[in-house]
Design an enzyme around this catalytic site. Structure first.
Site, PDB file in Angstrom:
ATOM      1  N   ASP A   1       1.346  -1.192   0.106  1.00 20.10           N
ATOM      2  CA  ASP A   1      -0.065   0.166   0.061  1.00 20.10           C
ATOM      3  C   ASP A   1       1.251   1.331   0.003  1.00 20.10           C
ATOM      4  O   ASP A   1       1.590   1.160   1.151  1.00 20.10           O
ATOM      5  CB  ASP A   1      -1.227  -0.075   1.248  1.00 20.10           C
ATOM      6  CG  ASP A   1      -1.673   1.640   1.799  1.00 20.10           C
ATOM      7  OD1 ASP A   1      -1.596   2.179   0.321  1.00 20.10           O
ATOM      8  OD2 ASP A   1      -1.937   1.225   2.221  1.00 20.10           O
TER       9      ASP A   1
ATOM     10  N   TYR B   1      -6.876  14.884  -8.935  1.00 19.85           N
ATOM     11  CA  TYR B   1      -5.711  13.712  -9.717  1.00 19.85           C
ATOM     12  C   TYR B   1      -5.051  14.874 -10.385  1.00 19.85           C
ATOM     13  O   TYR B   1      -3.672  14.438 -10.301  1.00 19.85           O
ATOM     14  CB  TYR B   1      -6.619  13.012 -10.945  1.00 19.85           C
ATOM     15  CG  TYR B   1      -5.537  12.003 -11.912  1.00 19.85           C
ATOM     16  CD1 TYR B   1      -5.642  10.637 -11.145  1.00 19.85           C
ATOM     17  CD2 TYR B   1      -5.561  12.032 -12.891  1.00 19.85           C
ATOM     18  CE1 TYR B   1      -4.694   9.826 -11.945  1.00 19.85           C
ATOM     19  CE2 TYR B   1      -4.439  11.854 -13.776  1.00 19.85           C
ATOM     20  CZ  TYR B   1      -4.589  10.002 -13.632  1.00 19.85           C
ATOM     21  OH  TYR B   1      -3.470   9.645 -14.453  1.00 19.85           O
TER      22      TYR B   1
END
Length: 251
Positions: free
Chosen positions: A64, A156
């Protein structure tokens, strides 16, 4: 004939995605030993098995990228298995499409954590091994949306713009320490992240229409850019942006 990465150890995040798996497969063909890292464990095992079946030396590690503890574990596994690290390719990323007002804070925080913080954590945690290599390369994955605005995908775009400048400042910081740092900026690429949109809209997808080549690219067209920056062929290249977008940002 030796490959372009023969003798190098490369760690690739987001390795099971479209660009990640294409990069891992190309690096393996060019002689690299690989640490393939991803949060998707089953897909990661499948990728490692495919690469090993073709003769690659592979370590698969669940990662992760937003977790500093997890990064520390993966770098230690890399050190134990290979004793060194020559190439870090930060590909792991996620997207959220709403604009400024439509973006929820939970989604904002997650996109920034993966795309921006994950890239920083990777560089920070891997840097001691990379410096020890004496001839190392970091390739960070930004986007054309780290260069131009689109009116959507606020989180983003913010994260990819940050990756662009994070790359440049790292390039300056480590330029005399044997570590080059560059970014790759894909345009519209047919990956699982946007495949549903491409399937629905096809050649009429607005960014495809705006692309002079009038098509989406493939992950196999991004992987060679990663390879060039990872290899010694780019020995005098640091702090730069390699744009692979079919001409989208040429307008």
């Amino acid at each position: 004939m030796p490959g372009r990465l023969t003798g190098k150890i490369a760690l690739i995040t987001g390795a099971t995605g479209g660009i990640g798996s294409a990069t891992a497969e190309l690096f393996a063909r060019e002689g690299a030993s690989l640490v393939v890292a991803d949060i998707a464990e089953e897909a990661l095992r499948d990728l490692a098995a495919r690469l090993e079946a073709k003769g690659a030396d592979v370590l698969a590690a669940r990662l992760d990228v937003s977790s500093s503890e997890n990064w520390g574990e993966v770098i230690e596994l890399t050190r134990q298995r290979f004793g060194r690290l020559d190439v870090l390719v930060n590909i792991a990323g996620i997207v959220d499409w709403p604009g400024i007002e439509g973006t929820e804070q939970e989604s904002w925080d997650r996109v920034i954590a993966v795309n921006q913080t994950g890239t920083w954590l990777g560089m920070k945690t891997a840097m001691p091994l990379l410096r020890a290599s004496g001839n190392a390369s970091i390739v960070n994955t930004s986007s054309v949306l780290g260069l131009i605005g689109s009116g959507v995908a606020a989180a983003y775009q913010a994260s990819k713009g940050a990756v662009r400048l994070l790359t440049k400042t790292a390039a300056v910081e480590y330029a005399t320490q044997g570590v080059r740092v560059n970014s790759v900026h894909p345009g519209v690429i047919a990956t699982p992240m946007i495949q549903d949109i491409l399937d629905e809209q096809g050649d009429q997808q607005p960014d495809v229409v705006r692309t002079p080549m009038r098509r989406a690219g493939s992950p196999a067209e991004i992987a060679p850019a990663m390879l060039f920056l990872a290899s010694d062929e780019s020995s005098f290249v640091t702090g730069t942006e390699l744009i692979v977008d079919g001409g989208l940002t040429a307008h």
